[in-house]
Design a protein around this motif. Structure first.
Motif, PDB file in Angstrom:
ATOM      1  N   THR A   1     -10.617   6.064   2.150  1.00  0.00           N
ATOM      2  CA  THR A   1      -9.159   5.985   2.236  1.00  0.00           C
ATOM      3  C   THR A   1      -8.521   6.041   0.863  1.00  0.00           C
ATOM      4  O   THR A   1      -7.536   6.753   0.635  1.00  0.00           O
TER       5      THR A   1
ATOM      6  N   LYS B   1      -6.169   9.015  -0.391  1.00  0.00           N
ATOM      7  CA  LYS B   1      -4.764   8.799  -0.764  1.00  0.00           C
ATOM      8  C   LYS B   1      -4.475   9.392  -2.143  1.00  0.00           C
ATOM      9  O   LYS B   1      -3.407   9.983  -2.367  1.00  0.00           O
TER      10      LYS B   1
ATOM     11  N   ALA C   1      -2.641   2.363  -3.563  1.00  0.00           N
ATOM     12  CA  ALA C   1      -3.620   3.063  -2.728  1.00  0.00           C
ATOM     13  C   ALA C   1      -4.622   2.081  -2.137  1.00  0.00           C
ATOM     14  O   ALA C   1      -5.005   2.194  -0.960  1.00  0.00           O
TER      15      ALA C   1
ATOM     16  N   GLN D   1      -3.057   0.089   0.703  1.00  0.00           N
ATOM     17  CA  GLN D   1      -2.968   0.885   1.930  1.00  0.00           C
ATOM     18  C   GLN D   1      -4.311   0.905   2.651  1.00  0.00           C
ATOM     19  O   GLN D   1      -4.374   0.833   3.886  1.00  0.00           O
TER      20      GLN D   1
END
Length: 614
Positions: free
Chosen positions: A415, A419, A449, A452
């Motif tokens: 992830t 990102k 990031a 998130q």
């Protein structure tokens, strides 16, 4: 009338001024001759007013009273207005340093640190003479923990200065203390503040083993080290400015005496009593620029050993434009200055530093699956030799059991890397765009990031029908040119190898690390402690996790080592240091580190990344 010369910097100041308008040092009292001249001038001026008659005197006195009356905006003085001389006030006496064994309030001094350059500021290392929990008096036997309840004795840092700038209102004093405790980068949290015989005392719980006031460090210092310090202090100014506050508010203060340096080269502001709140108007913008100028002057002083006068021509070439921009007020905010600090080489090279990378991961000898996950994302674009290379490196150690922990570490790493790619991190870091919720620096972009990814992991865990205990530790390094932003949560670590010496940058969020920090157990005892795997901070349990963020400037031949606990629990720092120093390349170093950890027992998954700066 005779001007008063500052003993510190030689600047001429108007007679009657208490502090130097240039460096803020207290001025000497006026000489007898000057006082006589002032008295004669005052008498002559008054006689002329009286001789002019009551008709002329009345409007003059009314104008003076009107000028002294409080107003929302002070009018500008006429160009040649004659002002009555002000009687000089005696300069405050320097702080009288306390000695070892002396008390400041109820704290007992163990070390006194003074500087001839700042006789009005003294730092102490001290301790509380009784247990904070059970209140039993501390035995004079060198014990680090209470013999009754086992609570570690509190060690503190004290800043003692004069004159006092503390507000008289207790609520305002609490505001200063609470402001320092808001986990802002570059600011040392304050525990207490009070006046002692009209002097100012600030108390901080000791957070590290070694520290020293910046004012006691010999000058000049290497530009790359100064850039690292001022970058950290710049982040502190960003935090204050976003809260509509400024540090010095235009006051003639020397911020060098307001800073300490820890053993890992972390620069921290200690004194927030000069902070002022302002509205986002022109006056606030000017006060913000005053903070930036102060930071530029500090860079010049630390790299040259001299005060910044009219030009920065003799500053190191790599940072001279930054200092000059700050001096001339060309930076609109601190973010612009930080971007230049992170983008420009702090050493005299004809190109930006380059990153050579190696990485490896292994399930070890005792585990059936590998819950670690490694992420490497590097991007180099060059139009000119000095364009900085971008590299993102992550090590995550999953938790939660078979087929669960590995999903957590995989999700977080993918992830974060995704990102950074999706939001075109490279141009964002170069200042072309401002994605990621208006993040402005490399550290901001990485932290957003990561948050998130944390939120996504939390939501996945919350909705999972099984394996809802999944989580992961994380350590990450975002390198842009010579500037590295390092973060961590849990006990995966990042180390710096410099001058063949290995030092840990991150701090473990584990029970045994807390015990070691408190002096309850030793590092050797921590290696075999039965609770050494218990961590109190990880990714997955909450939708938001507090991340430790460190800013590190890098030099040629430096190396960063990122690893999971499967490496550092098997190998001592000396063994890892030897391998890094003797390996022909980062990849060879990674392979040898994994092999050696397995040879030592291989009790856990092993993951490692080595980045060498060239």
């Amino acid at each position: 009338m005779t001007d008063i010369a500052c003993n510190q910097c030689g600047t001429k100041n108007r007679n009657g001024t208490q502090y130097c308008r240039k460096c803020g040092a207290p001025l000497p009292p006026a000489t007898q001759e000057t006082r006589e001249q002032n008295s004669a001038h005052s008498t002559l001026t008054l006689q002329r007013l009286v001789d002019s008659g009551a008709k002329l005197l009345t409007p003059i006195m009314a104008a003076i009273e009107n000028t002294l009356a409080p107003k929302s905006t002070a009018p500008k003085e006429p160009p040649n207005r004659q002002t009555a001389p002000v009687a000089p006030v005696a300069a405050p006496a320097p702080v009288h340093p306390r000695n070892r064994g002396d008390k400041i309030s109820h704290f007992v001094v163990t070390q006194t640190i003074t500087s001839p350059r700042s006789p009005y500021v003294v730092y102490y290392q001290a301790f509380m003479p009784y247990c904070k929990k059970c209140r039993k008096a501390r035995m004079d036997d060198g014990s680090q923990v209470c013999t009754t309840c086992g609570t570690p004795y509190e060690s503190v840092i004290i800043r003692h200065s004069t004159p006092s700038r503390l507000p008289g209102n207790d609520a305002n004093r609490d505001h200063i203390r609470l402001l320092s405790q808001q986990n802002m980068p570059g600011i040392l949290p304050m525990d207490n503040l009070f006046e002692l015989d009209g002097e100012q005392v600030l108390v901080f719980t000791k957070k590290f083993k070694q520290w020293r006031p910046l004012d006691s460090i010999p000058l000049p210092q290497p530009p790359e080290l100064v850039v690292a310090w001022c970058t950290q202090l710049g982040y502190a100014l960003v935090s204050l400015h976003t809260r509509s506050m400024t540090l010095i508010a235009g006051e003639p203060v020397d911020i060098r005496s307001m800073i300490i340096i820890s053993e890992n080269q972390q620069a921290l502001f200690t004194d927030l009593t000069t902070v002022a709140r302002g509205q986002p108007d022109e006056q606030f913008r000017q006060a913000r620029k005053a903070d930036i100028r102060a930071l530029g002057r500090l860079m010049y002083l630390l790299t040259t050993g001299k005060e910044l006068r009219a030009s920065s021509a003799d500053a190191p070439a790599s940072i001279r434009p930054i200092i000059e921009h700050a001096r001339l007020g060309k930076y609109g905010n601190v973010d612009e200055m930080l971007y230049d600090l992170q983008s420009k080489p702090p050493v005299e090279l004809n190109r930006s530093l380059r990153q050579t990378v190696g990485y490896a991961t292994h399930l070890g000898l005792k585990r059936k699956n590998n819950e670690d996950f490694v992420g490497v994302y590097s991007l180099g674009m060059a139009q000119t030799p000095v364009m900085p290379q971008l590299g993102l490196y992550l090590v995550a150690d999953g938790m939660g059991g078979y087929a669960v922990g590995e999903k957590a570490s995989d999700l977080v790493v993918r992830t974060i890397v995704g990102k950074m790619q999706e939001l075109q991190a490279a141009p964002a870091l170069k200042g072309v765009t401002r994605p990621l919720s208006q993040a402005k620096t490399a550290g901001d972009i990485l932290a957003v990031a990561v948050q998130q990814a944390i939120k996504l992991l939390y939501e996945t865990r919350k909705t999972a029908t099984s394996g809802n205990q999944r989580g992961t530790t994380l350590t990450a390094a975002l390198i842009q040119g010579e500037a590295a932003t390092v973060l961590n949560a849990g006990d995966s670590r990042t180390y710096l190898l410099r001058n063949k010496k290995l030092q840990q940058i991150t701090k473990d969020h584990s029970l045994v690390a807390s015990l070691v920090s408190a002096g309850i157990i030793t590092l050797e005892e921590a290696r075999s402690h039965p609770q050494r795997n218990q961590i109190y901070r990880n990714l997955g349990e909450k939708p938001y996790v507090e991340l430790d963020i460190f800013n590190q400037m890098l030099l040629p031949e430096d190396s960063l080592l990122l690893c999971s606990d499967g490496l550092w629990e098997m190998l001592r720092d000396e063994a890892m240091e030897h391998i890094l120093n003797t390996s022909s390349s980062p990849q060879v170093a990674c392979d040898e580190l994994v092999q050696t950890a397995n040879a030592a027992g291989g009790e856990d998954n092993i993951s490692v990344i080595v980045i060498r700066m060239e």
